[in-house]
Write a protein that holds these residues in place. Structure first.
Motif, PDB file in Angstrom:
ATOM      1  N   ARG A 158       0.821  -1.214   0.000  1.00  0.00           N
ATOM      2  CA  ARG A 158       0.000   0.000   0.000  1.00  0.00           C
ATOM      3  C   ARG A 158       0.855   1.265   0.000  1.00  0.00           C
ATOM      4  O   ARG A 158       0.392   2.339   0.361  1.00  0.00           O
ATOM      5  N   ALA A 159       2.106   1.138  -0.430  1.00  0.00           N
ATOM      6  CA  ALA A 159       3.008   2.290  -0.411  1.00  0.00           C
ATOM      7  C   ALA A 159       2.855   3.176  -1.642  1.00  0.00           C
ATOM      8  O   ALA A 159       3.495   4.228  -1.733  1.00  0.00           O
ATOM      9  N   LEU A 160       2.039   2.761  -2.620  1.00  0.00           N
ATOM     10  CA  LEU A 160       1.747   3.525  -3.838  1.00  0.00           C
ATOM     11  C   LEU A 160       2.921   3.561  -4.808  1.00  0.00           C
ATOM     12  O   LEU A 160       3.105   4.534  -5.545  1.00  0.00           O
ATOM     13  N   GLY A 161       3.710   2.489  -4.815  1.00  0.00           N
ATOM     14  CA  GLY A 161       4.747   2.343  -5.830  1.00  0.00           C
ATOM     15  C   GLY A 161       4.220   1.499  -6.981  1.00  0.00           C
ATOM     16  O   GLY A 161       3.020   1.354  -7.181  1.00  0.00           O
ATOM     17  N   LEU A 194      -0.911   2.915  -6.841  1.00  0.00           N
ATOM     18  CA  LEU A 194      -1.727   1.721  -6.651  1.00  0.00           C
ATOM     19  C   LEU A 194      -2.819   1.694  -7.720  1.00  0.00           C
ATOM     20  O   LEU A 194      -3.601   2.644  -7.846  1.00  0.00           O
ATOM     21  N   LEU A 195      -2.867   0.629  -8.512  1.00  0.00           N
ATOM     22  CA  LEU A 195      -3.893   0.514  -9.538  1.00  0.00           C
ATOM     23  C   LEU A 195      -5.256   0.341  -8.871  1.00  0.00           C
ATOM     24  O   LEU A 195      -5.499  -0.626  -8.150  1.00  0.00           O
ATOM     25  N   GLY A 213      -8.871  14.286  -0.417  1.00  0.00           N
ATOM     26  CA  GLY A 213      -7.509  14.725  -0.660  1.00  0.00           C
ATOM     27  C   GLY A 213      -6.654  13.722  -1.407  1.00  0.00           C
ATOM     28  O   GLY A 213      -5.530  14.052  -1.820  1.00  0.00           O
ATOM     29  N   ASP A 214      -7.135  12.481  -1.591  1.00  0.00           N
ATOM     30  CA  ASP A 214      -6.371  11.504  -2.359  1.00  0.00           C
ATOM     31  C   ASP A 214      -6.074  12.038  -3.751  1.00  0.00           C
ATOM     32  O   ASP A 214      -6.919  12.704  -4.378  1.00  0.00           O
ATOM     33  N   LEU A 215      -4.878  11.725  -4.244  1.00  0.00           N
ATOM     34  CA  LEU A 215      -4.473  12.181  -5.565  1.00  0.00           C
ATOM     35  C   LEU A 215      -4.498  10.992  -6.520  1.00  0.00           C
ATOM     36  O   LEU A 215      -3.881   9.948  -6.255  1.00  0.00           O
ATOM     37  N   LEU A 216      -5.239  11.157  -7.628  1.00  0.00           N
ATOM     38  CA  LEU A 216      -5.391  10.096  -8.621  1.00  0.00           C
ATOM     39  C   LEU A 216      -4.726  10.514  -9.924  1.00  0.00           C
ATOM     40  O   LEU A 216      -4.742  11.688 -10.291  1.00  0.00           O
ATOM     41  N   ARG A 217      -4.173   9.535 -10.617  1.00  0.00           N
ATOM     42  CA  ARG A 217      -3.686   9.771 -11.975  1.00  0.00           C
ATOM     43  C   ARG A 217      -4.482   8.900 -12.919  1.00  0.00           C
ATOM     44  O   ARG A 217      -4.556   7.672 -12.749  1.00  0.00           O
ATOM     45  N   PHE A 255      -4.790   5.308 -11.147  1.00  0.00           N
ATOM     46  CA  PHE A 255      -3.868   4.989 -10.066  1.00  0.00           C
ATOM     47  C   PHE A 255      -4.049   5.960  -8.907  1.00  0.00           C
ATOM     48  O   PHE A 255      -4.261   7.156  -9.113  1.00  0.00           O
ATOM     49  N   LEU A 256      -3.931   5.444  -7.697  1.00  0.00           N
ATOM     50  CA  LEU A 256      -3.803   6.283  -6.508  1.00  0.00           C
ATOM     51  C   LEU A 256      -2.324   6.581  -6.328  1.00  0.00           C
ATOM     52  O   LEU A 256      -1.520   5.671  -6.113  1.00  0.00           O
TER      53      LEU A 256
END
Length: 604
Positions: free
Chosen positions: A230-233, A260-261, A283-287, A327-328
């Motif tokens: 869950r580190a978002l790599g 994270l997908l 506040g979560d950032l999504l791509r 992705f998160l």
């Protein structure tokens, strides 16, 4: 300064990264920064790669430790025995590409007082560290200066299908990290975190701290793996850590986007949405998608959404294709925000700006050389006709076996730009064979390769090759102290820097003015990439990959071409002009396009 004071109050060491290639005009600025750090900030160490820093550390009297970056490419036993004698060094960061057996071999050769750091987690570069010029060659933004625009992450086509043939998964040693605990020379586990946020730092460090302190507890191990996941790599790979079970870090069919997908875009053109596989927080950032794909954008979540809920995407210019991944890429949980605010409240009060430094670098005197200027054509195989001028040959068993005796004696023997611990003994033997047959001139493509010439080295004529990345007078002074009698400078430089160098060079200088310069050198290749066959970028740039020994070389289908500048370079003081004569596969068609690299611009 305040951040360092706070870190020290918390028992945390601070290292400052100065691991950049330094151009001739930047020596004073680099020295002033080092001087200010030493007098007013007091970091525990600086991390460096450029040989000039060896001189600047001494000239400024820097009192902290000096750590040599993985970009310095010195991870094999002979190099470790040499560098402590010649350089200010307290710690060395080993290359990411090493197996655990190679790490143990390096550790066994580590002299007392020299510590090692090993990468255990984070993004992987496709090219070997310090041996990637892709970003610089295509756009002037150098990976050796921290400016890489990551062209290896792009989609490339071979045939009709586009794939991410060079986009690596993240390194994640995870539970195997316990193997490193039995190697006393390894004093630090290194986590890559370029452009990462506090969430990534907290989750990865917490995961590995659990594995370090409680790795024998099954529940702690499970918790650690949860933190890492869950580190978002990116998805993780052990890479080559286990030599008996190597994992190719490049899988063109795998999802290699950072973060994270969460899911994929669904719906029609006016009603796009996706269903996240985890709860979303405000506040979560999504791509949405990749930076080089249609519809790419960044979204900030405004309210909580449960796992599996429906997140609607507003219409975007150009549209977002269905199936686009989301992705998160960053989040700030409330507890993490509170911890950051608490630390901010403890920051020492500002005490005014750090005073300016008046440091001026002491440059070496220029060496007057009586050498006549000459051209050097460097071949992979001995040419049928030698022609005029000098020839260079890459050092290999085939070349030593097939080259005529005259060629062996007269050739400039070029060593590989990267040596891994397993390569050291075979290369020593090749050097011995060349020397026994009369070979005396060798071009070394990392500075530490001088350590391979302990037998008969005083009779060898050693030049530093272009992969040594020498780009300023103080780096050349360090190279001279290592025993080099000449140097072929970094080909990344711009015209102004090229023409400045000879004025304060303690060595005769050469420059690569033509031929096939690689975009990068790597230890891996995607399984579905065809070797010696062209591939192309979305902008129509073509290249090919070939293999020599244990390394994969990636070449663009246009040559470096500075021959029109030879007279300018000769007047500036250069005496050797190298041409890299690489064999071109029959399926590759070379383009006639300017091969000036950074000559007319600047190295960013």
């Amino acid at each position: 300064r305040a951040l360092v004071e706070l870190a020290h109050a918390k028992g945390t060491r601070v290292y400052v990264t100065l691991n950049t290639l330094v151009t001739p005009g930047e020596l004073d600025a680099a020295g002033r920064m080092l001087d200010q750090l030493n007098r007013h900030v007091h970091p525990d160490a600086v991390i460096v790669q450029d040989l000039a820093l060896a001189q600047l550390v001494r000239q400024t009297g820097f009192a902290g430790e000096v750590h040599w970056s993985t970009l310095s490419n010195m991870g094999y036993p002979a190099a470790l025995r040499l560098v402590q004698e010649k350089l200010p060094i307290d710690s060395l960061v080993l290359p990411r590409e090493l197996t655990v057996d190679e790490i143990k071999a390096a550790a066994a050769a580590c002299p007392p007082g020299l510590n090692l750091e090993v990468f255990i987690h984070g993004a992987l570069c496709y090219g070997v560290s310090g041996r990637c010029y892709w970003s610089s060659f295509l756009g002037g933004k150098s990976g050796l200066r921290g400016r890489c625009v990551q062209p290896c992450r792009r989609v490339y086509a071979q045939g009709r299908e586009g794939r991410r043939f060079f986009s690596c998964l993240d390194l994640s040693i995870d539970v195997l990290v316990k193997v490193l605990m039995g190697i006393p020379q390894i004093r630090a586990w290194k986590i890559e975190g370029r452009k990462k946020g506090p969430h990534y730092v907290y989750y990865v460090v917490t995961g590995y701290r659990l594995l370090r302190d409680h790795g024998g507890d099954p529940q702690a191990k499970k918790d650690a793996l949860h933190f890492l996941s869950r580190a978002l790599g990116r998805p993780g790979t052990h890479y080559y850590f286990l030599p008996q079970r190597p994992q190719n870090p490049v899988n063109a069919g795998e999802q290699t986007g950072s973060g994270l997908l969460l899911g994929r875009v669904k719906g029609g053109a006016r009603q796009l949405f996706f269903n996240p596989q985890v709860e979303l927080l405000p506040g979560d950032l999504l791509r949405v998608g990749y930076e080089d794909a249609p519809g790419h954008r960044i979204e900030r979540v405004g309210r909580s959404l449960p796992k599996g809920g429906r997140y609607s995407l507003p219409p975007a210019a150009g549209g977002v294709p269905k199936g686009t991944p989301v992705f998160l890429i960053d989040r700030r949980e409330k507890a993490l925000e509170e911890r950051i605010k608490a630390l901010e409240a403890e920051l020492p009060a500002a005490t005014g700006p750090v005073p300016l430094s008046s440091f001026r670098a002491k440059l070496p005197a220029a060496m007057r050389t009586l050498l006549k200027s000459s051209e050097l054509k460097v071949y992979r195989r001995p040419p049928r006709q030698l022609g005029h001028g000098r020839i260079g040959l890459w050092l290999s068993p085939e070349n030593l076996e097939n080259a005529p005796e005259k060629s062996v004696r007269q050739a400039w023997w070029w060593l590989s730009p990267t040596i891994f611990p397993d390569d050291e003994a075979p290369i020593r033997e090749l050097i011995r064979q060349a020397f026994s047959r009369g070979g005396r001139t060798f071009v070394l493509n990392d500075p530490w390769q001088v350590s391979l010439f302990d037998a008969g080295g005083s009779k060898a004529r050693l030049w530093a090759g272009p992969f040594c990345n020498l780009a300023n007078p103080l780096a050349l002074e360090t190279a001279a102290s290592l025993g080099f009698s000449g140097a072929i400078v970094s080909p990344e430089l711009a015209a102004e820097d090229f023409l400045k160098l000879p004025r304060c060079s303690p060595l005769p200088l050469g420059v690569v003015v033509g031929g096939n310069w690689p975009l990068c050198v790597a230890r891996a290749a995607a399984a579905d990439l065809h070797i010696d066959a062209p591939f192309r970028s979305p902008k129509g740039e073509e290249a090919w990959t070939t293999r020599y020994g244990s390394l994969y070389w990636v070449f663009p289908n246009w040559r470096l071409e500075l021959r029109d500048q030879v007279e300018n370079l000769r007047r500036a003081g250069y005496v050797l002009f190298a041409h890299l004569m690489e064999p071109v596969p029959k399926s590759v068609q070379l383009k006639d396009r300017p091969g000036l690299w950074n000559w007319e611009g600047e190295l960013v």
